[in-house]
Design an enzyme around this catalytic site. Structure first.
Site, PDB file in Angstrom:
ATOM      1  N   THR A  66       0.827  -1.248  -0.130  1.00 34.46           N
ATOM      2  CA  THR A  66       0.052  -0.015  -0.008  1.00 34.46           C
ATOM      3  C   THR A  66       0.932   1.333   0.072  1.00 34.46           C
ATOM      4  O   THR A  66       1.813   1.584   0.773  1.00 34.46           O
ATOM      5  CB  THR A  66      -0.896  -0.092   1.266  1.00 34.46           C
ATOM      6  OG1 THR A  66      -1.594  -1.229   1.273  1.00 34.46           O
ATOM      7  CG2 THR A  66      -1.740   1.320   1.392  1.00 34.46           C
ATOM      8  N   ARG A 113     -13.407  -8.792  -0.214  1.00 34.89           N
ATOM      9  CA  ARG A 113     -12.410  -8.454   0.818  1.00 34.89           C
ATOM     10  C   ARG A 113     -12.113  -6.953   0.988  1.00 34.89           C
ATOM     11  O   ARG A 113     -11.656  -6.665  -0.204  1.00 34.89           O
ATOM     12  CB  ARG A 113     -11.442  -9.461   1.191  1.00 34.89           C
ATOM     13  CG  ARG A 113     -10.574  -9.059   2.082  1.00 34.89           C
ATOM     14  CD  ARG A 113      -9.399  -8.133   1.797  1.00 34.89           C
ATOM     15  NE  ARG A 113      -8.255  -7.944   3.229  1.00 34.89           N
ATOM     16  CZ  ARG A 113      -7.514  -7.138   3.117  1.00 34.89           C
ATOM     17  NH1 ARG A 113      -7.142  -6.260   1.982  1.00 34.89           N
ATOM     18  NH2 ARG A 113      -6.612  -6.881   4.248  1.00 34.89           N
ATOM     19  N   VAL A 114     -12.079  -6.205   1.912  1.00 33.06           N
ATOM     20  CA  VAL A 114     -11.776  -4.911   1.887  1.00 33.06           C
ATOM     21  C   VAL A 114     -10.829  -4.818   3.219  1.00 33.06           C
ATOM     22  O   VAL A 114     -11.217  -5.165   4.452  1.00 33.06           O
ATOM     23  CB  VAL A 114     -13.018  -3.874   2.278  1.00 33.06           C
ATOM     24  CG1 VAL A 114     -12.604  -2.642   2.412  1.00 33.06           C
ATOM     25  CG2 VAL A 114     -13.953  -4.191   0.765  1.00 33.06           C
ATOM     26  N   GLY A 115      -9.826  -4.077   2.767  1.00 31.79           N
ATOM     27  CA  GLY A 115      -8.746  -3.994   4.041  1.00 31.79           C
ATOM     28  C   GLY A 115      -8.898  -2.742   4.849  1.00 31.79           C
ATOM     29  O   GLY A 115     -10.092  -1.810   4.679  1.00 31.79           O
ATOM     30  N   ASP A 116      -8.018  -2.290   5.357  1.00 31.16           N
ATOM     31  CA  ASP A 116      -7.765  -1.129   6.044  1.00 31.16           C
ATOM     32  C   ASP A 116      -7.820   0.255   5.078  1.00 31.16           C
ATOM     33  O   ASP A 116      -8.133   1.246   5.694  1.00 31.16           O
ATOM     34  CB  ASP A 116      -6.797  -0.954   7.279  1.00 31.16           C
ATOM     35  CG  ASP A 116      -5.327  -1.049   6.575  1.00 31.16           C
ATOM     36  OD1 ASP A 116      -5.221  -2.038   5.479  1.00 31.16           O
ATOM     37  OD2 ASP A 116      -4.738  -0.286   6.845  1.00 31.16           O
ATOM     38  N   THR A 135       0.176   0.515   6.891  1.00 30.60           N
ATOM     39  CA  THR A 135       0.407  -0.449   5.818  1.00 30.60           C
ATOM     40  C   THR A 135       0.533  -1.893   6.495  1.00 30.60           C
ATOM     41  O   THR A 135       0.785  -1.976   7.644  1.00 30.60           O
ATOM     42  CB  THR A 135       1.642  -0.015   5.079  1.00 30.60           C
ATOM     43  OG1 THR A 135       1.896  -1.180   3.962  1.00 30.60           O
ATOM     44  CG2 THR A 135       2.791  -0.057   5.918  1.00 30.60           C
ATOM     45  N   GLY A 136       0.200  -2.835   5.598  1.00 32.15           N
ATOM     46  CA  GLY A 136       0.443  -4.126   6.025  1.00 32.15           C
ATOM     47  C   GLY A 136      -1.036  -4.806   6.259  1.00 32.15           C
ATOM     48  O   GLY A 136      -2.069  -4.696   5.675  1.00 32.15           O
ATOM     49  N   GLY A 152      -4.319  -5.385   6.844  1.00 32.97           N
ATOM     50  CA  GLY A 152      -5.309  -4.692   7.166  1.00 32.97           C
ATOM     51  C   GLY A 152      -6.302  -4.965   8.070  1.00 32.97           C
ATOM     52  O   GLY A 152      -6.806  -3.965   9.112  1.00 32.97           O
TER      53      GLY A 152
HETATM   54  C1  SD4 Z   1      -4.691  -4.097   2.882  1.00 33.22           C
HETATM   55  N1  SD4 Z   1      -3.108  -2.686   4.176  1.00 33.22           N
HETATM   56  O1  SD4 Z   1      -5.611  -4.277   2.112  1.00 33.22           O
HETATM   57  C2  SD4 Z   1      -3.286  -2.993   2.931  1.00 33.22           C
HETATM   58  C3  SD4 Z   1      -2.570  -3.579   2.088  1.00 33.22           C
HETATM   59  C4  SD4 Z   1      -1.964  -5.073   2.192  1.00 33.22           C
HETATM   60  O2  SD4 Z   1      -0.311  -6.271   2.779  1.00 33.22           O
HETATM   61  O3  SD4 Z   1      -2.678  -5.828   2.048  1.00 33.22           O
HETATM   62  N2  SD4 Z   1      -0.784  -4.997   2.474  1.00 33.22           N
HETATM   63  O4  SD4 Z   1      -4.766  -4.813   4.040  1.00 33.22           O
END
Ligand code: SD4
Length: 331
Positions: free
Chosen positions: A188, A216-219, A239-240, A242
């Site tokens: 990200t 799926r939706v992340g942060d 980042t990382g 989510g």
């Molecule tokens: C998410 N933070 O969608 C974002 C990007 C991601 O490994 O997956 N990074 O979770």
């Protein structure tokens, strides 16, 4: 249990010596950190792709553009990079072979716009910007976000980039669904900035976890999780993994800790610590946070070593290694 009288007394003592955090169990103070004030424009963003993003954002800030325009156009550089496999349409797809995009931004007044689960659009951050500027809403998702984008002149594209196609074909051989967190890789882009007039803005955009479940939706598109900007306090981004960030409202948590006087660095460390306390499997994931406050101090901290961020200020734009909770044994 303290009596009401003791509790109120504690509050007034706390209020004079620092900031107060009240929980159901107790009230305690957060000692304030002494800020080191920095002037000038500052841009801070995640991973090595932050370098070209910062460059663009800084160019705009130096030309006295609005903070939000600088943030948006900064991350657009990364969305447009055909080699980037984790941001924009060249990102890796979900397990159904479809790239779905998440993005959000917040401006110097605290306005917010967001899109999630959006398919086939080059610049999701620009759709998020239109959600903020042109609608009464904060977030549009899926087919509704796509319909809105198309109504506003965006063109839908189909298919995967050659890199993504190759990776997907390889993944299909096992189809093992387990989020593999790119501990050392970039993912990200979260970009936050403070201009020389003291305005904050931020933007965050991603294609999310590779081979995630469809839907799926992340942060990253969630205000308060992947990004938060408070004009009175500062900004934070994440980042990382989510899921880990959403569960602690990571970016909002950091901004609130800064509001109570913690430095951006201490606030980022506290957010990572919160994950480590609340989420048993934290050693198997990567999360990195960045923050910036009114004084122009910055913070960066991650669970795992390997999280790099780009910092542009005082005429420099440099890639730096963030400190981390866990040691470098994984490398
Ligand atoms: C998410 N933070 O969608 C974002 C990007 C991601 O490994 O997956 N990074 O979770």
């Amino acid at each position: 249990m303290p009596s009401r009288r003791t509790f109120i007394k504690n509050i007034s003592i706390a209020a004079t010596s620092g900031s107060l955090i009240a929980t159901s169990a107790k009230a305690f103070t957060v000692p304030a950190d002494k800020p080191n004030v920095t002037t000038g424009n500052i841009v801070l963003s995640t991973w090595s792709h932050g370098i070209p993003a910062n460059e663009k954002a800084m160019e705009l800030l130096n030309a006295k553009a609005r903070a939000i325009d600088a943030a948006q156009q900064g991350v657009m550089v990364v969305e447009a990079d055909p080699k980037n496999t984790s941001v924009g349409l060249s990102g890796y797809p979900d397990r159904d072979g479809i790239v779905t995009l998440d993005a959000c931004l917040m401006d110097e007044l605290g306005n917010a716009g967001s899109v999630c689960f959006l398919e086939g659009i080059d610049h999701p951050i620009s759709v998020a910007r239109l959600v903020m500027d042109k609608t009464p809403h904060v977030m549009l998702s899926g087919s509704g976000a796509l319909q809105f984008a198309i109504q506003n002149g965006f063109k839908q594209k189909k298919g995967l980039s050659p890199d993504a196609k190759r990776a997907y074909t390889e993944w299909l051989k096992t189809s093992a669904y387990k989020p593999v967190i790119n501990i050392e890789n970039h993912d990200t882009i979260g970009l936050i900035l403070r201009d020389e007039r003291g305005n904050f803005s931020g933007a965050c955009t991603t294609s999310g976890l590779a081979f995630k479940m469809h839907g799926r939706v992340g942060d990253s598109p969630i205000i308060g999780a992947g990004l938060f900007v408070d004009p009175e306090v500062g900004a934070a981004t994440a980042t990382g993994l989510g899921e880990a960030v959403i569960k602690i409202c990571g970016s909002h948590l950091i901004v609130e800790l800064m509001r109570m006087g913690q430095s951006p660095q201490r606030a980022c460390e506290e957010a990572v610590k919160r994950i480590s306390v609340k989420q048993k499997n934290f050693k198997d994931m990567q999360v990195g946070f960045l923050a910036i406050n009114k004084a122009g101090e910055i913070g960066a901290f991650a669970i795992q070593p390997g999280f790099q961020y780009a910092l542009a200020m005082n005429g420099k734009n440099e890639l730096k290694d963030a400190a981390s909770l866990l040691k470098a044994e994984r490398k």
